[in-house]
Design an enzyme around this catalytic site. Structure first.
Site, short mmCIF file in Angstrom:
data_model
loop_
_atom_site.label_atom_id
_atom_site.label_comp_id
_atom_site.label_asym_id
_atom_site.label_seq_id
_atom_site.Cartn_x
_atom_site.Cartn_y
_atom_site.Cartn_z
N GLY A 63 36.93 31.29 35.97
CA GLY A 63 37.14 31.66 34.58
C GLY A 63 37.58 30.46 33.77
N HIS A 66 43.92 37.04 32.60
CA HIS A 66 44.37 35.64 32.65
C HIS A 66 43.69 34.81 31.55
CE1 HIS A 66 45.23 31.87 35.25
NE2 HIS A 66 44.43 31.42 34.28
NI NI Z 1 43.73 29.56 33.65
#
Ligand code: NI
Length: 175
Positions: free
Chosen positions: A46, A140
């Site tokens: 990510g 996150h």
């Molecule tokens: Ni991160």
């Protein structure tokens, strides 16, 4: 393709709030493509705009490439203006890391399931229901867009220890 460099702590851009995009146009798609490339190269699962020194609400994810496995087909997810519209009361604990906090990991507790609405690569309204690793990952990354890092959930003692370790790795040119 734009060659993005991933910034690391304690860069102040990581603590800033990213702003919504007006629409997903070609410029945003070029950004998404470049971010995905930087994420694969890292490698990571990510990446949020703040991490490439941009302050718009754009993130990319791909869980198929974790653990350096290249056997699985890529399945990138691109999001602009992601917004959590539901989170479960049930919680989940998973070890998290971050490309902006290299080689540091900690157990983080988050809602086990979230529903996220966002604009996709083509600018269409879309929704994602996420559990497990994907749930942790999307939360996150959205945190990044709000200037929040996973270490912000830790005690200041643990957080400072991690920041010190990264500083040391940088000093030794190990990053
Ligand atoms: Ni991160």
């Amino acid at each position: 393709m734009i060659d993005y460099k991933i910034i690391t702590v304690p860069d102040p851009v990581l603590k800033q709030q990213a702003q919504p995009v007006n629409k997903v146009d070609d410029a945003i798609r070029v950004q998404m493509d470049g971010m995905l490339r930087a994420m694969y190269d890292a490698p990571g699962i990510g990446l949020a705009a703040n991490q490439v020194n941009l302050l718009n609400r754009v993130l990319v994810m791909d869980l198929s490439r974790r653990d350096d496995e290249v056997s699985e087909d890529p399945s990138p997810i691109y999001m602009a203006n992601p917004e959590i519209i539901y989170e479960s009361e049930e919680m989940s604990v998973m070890e998290e890391g971050c490309l902006s906090i290299p080689r540091q990991y900690a157990d983080i507790e988050r809602p086990a399931m979230v529903r996220v609405k966002y604009l996709d690569y083509n600018g269409n309204h879309s929704e994602l229901e996420a559990t497990g690793l994907l749930s942790h990952c999307v939360q996150h990354e959205i945190d990044h867009l709000n200037g929040v890092l996973f270490i912000d959930y830790l005690s200041s003692l643990k957080r400072n220890m991690i920041l010190k370790k990264v500083k040391k790795l940088k000093k030794q040119n190990l990053l």
